[in-house]
Enzyme design. Structure first.
Site, PDB file in Angstrom:
ATOM      1  N   CYS A   3       7.122  11.291  15.765  1.00 33.72           N
ATOM      2  CA  CYS A   3       6.926  11.565  17.186  1.00 33.72           C
ATOM      3  C   CYS A   3       6.245  12.917  17.332  1.00 33.72           C
ATOM      4  CB  CYS A   3       8.261  11.560  17.916  1.00 33.72           C
ATOM      5  SG  CYS A   3       8.144  12.073  19.651  1.00 33.72           S
ATOM      6  N   CYS A 336      30.791   2.443  23.092  1.00 32.76           N
ATOM      7  CA  CYS A 336      29.618   3.277  22.821  1.00 32.76           C
ATOM      8  C   CYS A 336      30.025   4.634  22.275  1.00 32.76           C
ATOM      9  CB  CYS A 336      28.770   3.438  24.079  1.00 32.76           C
ATOM     10  SG  CYS A 336      29.637   4.232  25.449  1.00 32.76           S
TER      11      CYS A 336
END
Length: 377
Positions: A3, A336
């Protein structure tokens, strides 16, 4: 995955960016196993891998810059906009839409909000893409002042971005670090975004939560249905049901009566529409607090199965203690946050995790989903 934003130091949101993906996945599996080791998980299934990039179905972008040169991305420490329109974890549909939205901001003269001066209007863009490539676009505004101009120029936006199914304005007048306000103004005739996962179609309204990674969400719901099918429960609760992902998948696995409980009225409306479309008469959804609903039920009303998919804080001691003392024979817990899952499991010693699996919902970050099936011993 590489990135340019991460390498340049302008965005560090993806803390594992640049690490080999196999190492990321192995580290998440190892972390989950360490946290749940005290509870003697019967079977650990292999982790479910995601694509390394293009996986986010929802982009929550801060708008900065100027009305003629807006940035879509994040803010730096000084409150200046950093443009992330080419973000690699966003879907290709997002990346195609961002330049169109930037031009629309200039066309409709929607001044980006300046945090330091507390002036301007447009705070965030929230863009969700369905599995079929349709978009929900939400303009988060300080006030209703730009709404008339957005309406006026909306045909031009829809002509350039025909995949935009739902467009809305969300009003967030307060100066605080939250993503959206309570008031939503629908600007299109269509009010829901169909999210087709497996053989279930869910209708997503603007303020409804949906799992971030479409492919992994589909795998998660399919696995849950497979785990539950052999149990053949006659009744089930889906607590923290959201737009009904677990409840609707479980309802198609057999003849169980399923009740979904969710605090968000918008999410409940979405789930009810999906239930009606699928003609699932033995499923119903209610708006309410999951813990209060369970604690308010009579002993004979406890179902054979309880599904919980709580926020990061977990289900908490009250609901955990209720489940421990109840006659519920199985709990399907999708988490999560494996740390809060471990805390909740410690409060339910009579419910043993017989199987577990990691689902990599958030590649390039340390976060992941882990699902466990608990059986009463």
């Amino acid at each position: 995955m590489d990135c340019a934003y991460f390498d340049a130091g302008v965005c560090r949101s993806c803390s594992l960016m640049g690490d080999p993906y196999d190492a990321q996945l192995a580290g998440k599996q190892r972390h989950a196993e360490q946290l749940l080791a005290p509870f003697g998980v019967g079977t650990w299934h292999p982790p479910v891998a995601s694509g390394e990039r293009d996986y986010r179905n929802k982009a929550k972008m801060v708008v900065g810059g100027t009305v003629d040169a807006p940035t879509i991305g994040i803010l730096d420490a000084d409150g200046h906009g950093i443009d992330l329109q080419a973000c690699g974890i966003c879907s290709p549909g997002h990346r195609s839409a961002f330049p169109v939205l930037a031009r629309f901001i200039a066309l409709a003269r929607i001044a980006p909000y300046e945090v330091a001066s507390r002036r301007g209007e447009l705070k965030h863009l929230i863009v969700t893409e369905s599995p079929d490539g349709e978009l929900m676009i939400r303009f988060v505004l300080r006030s209703t002042e730009p709404v008339a101009r957005i309406r006026k120029h909306l045909p031009a936006l829809l002509a350039e971005l025909p995949q935009a199914r739902v467009v809305s304005a969300n009003i967030l007048p307060e100066h605080k670090a939250v993503l959206e306000g309570e008031h939503e103004i629908l600007l299109t005739e269509q009010q829901t975004l169909p999210m087709r996962l497996n053989d279930v179609t869910m209708h997503l309204r603007p303020q409804s939560f949906f799992q971030t990674n479409t492919a992994i969400a589909a795998a998660l719901y399919a696995e849950a249905r497979d785990w539950i099918r052999d149990l053949a429960p006659d009744s089930a609760w889906d607590l923290y049901s959201g737009v009904g992902g677990f409840a609707l998948h479980l309802a198609t696995a057999g003849g169980a009566r399923v009740t979904g409980i969710e605090t968000s009225v918008e999410a409940v409306a979405s789930a009810e529409l999906s239930r009606s479309d699928a003609a699932l008469e033995r499923v119903r959804f209610e708006a309410g607090d999951a813990t209060a609903f369970a604690l308010g039920a009579a002993p004979h009303e406890a179902p054979a199965l309880v599904v919980v998919n709580p926020p990061r804080r977990g289900i908490g001691p009250e609901l955990a203690h209720w489940l421990e003392a109840s006659d519920v024979s199985h709990v399907l817990y999708s988490s999560c946050n494996a740390a809060s899952l471990a805390r909740d499991l410690a409060a339910m010693p009579s419910l043993r995790p017989v199987r577990a699996r990691v689902f990599d919902m958030f590649p390039q970050t340390t976060h992941f989903e882990v699902m466990t099936l608990l059986a009463r011993t």
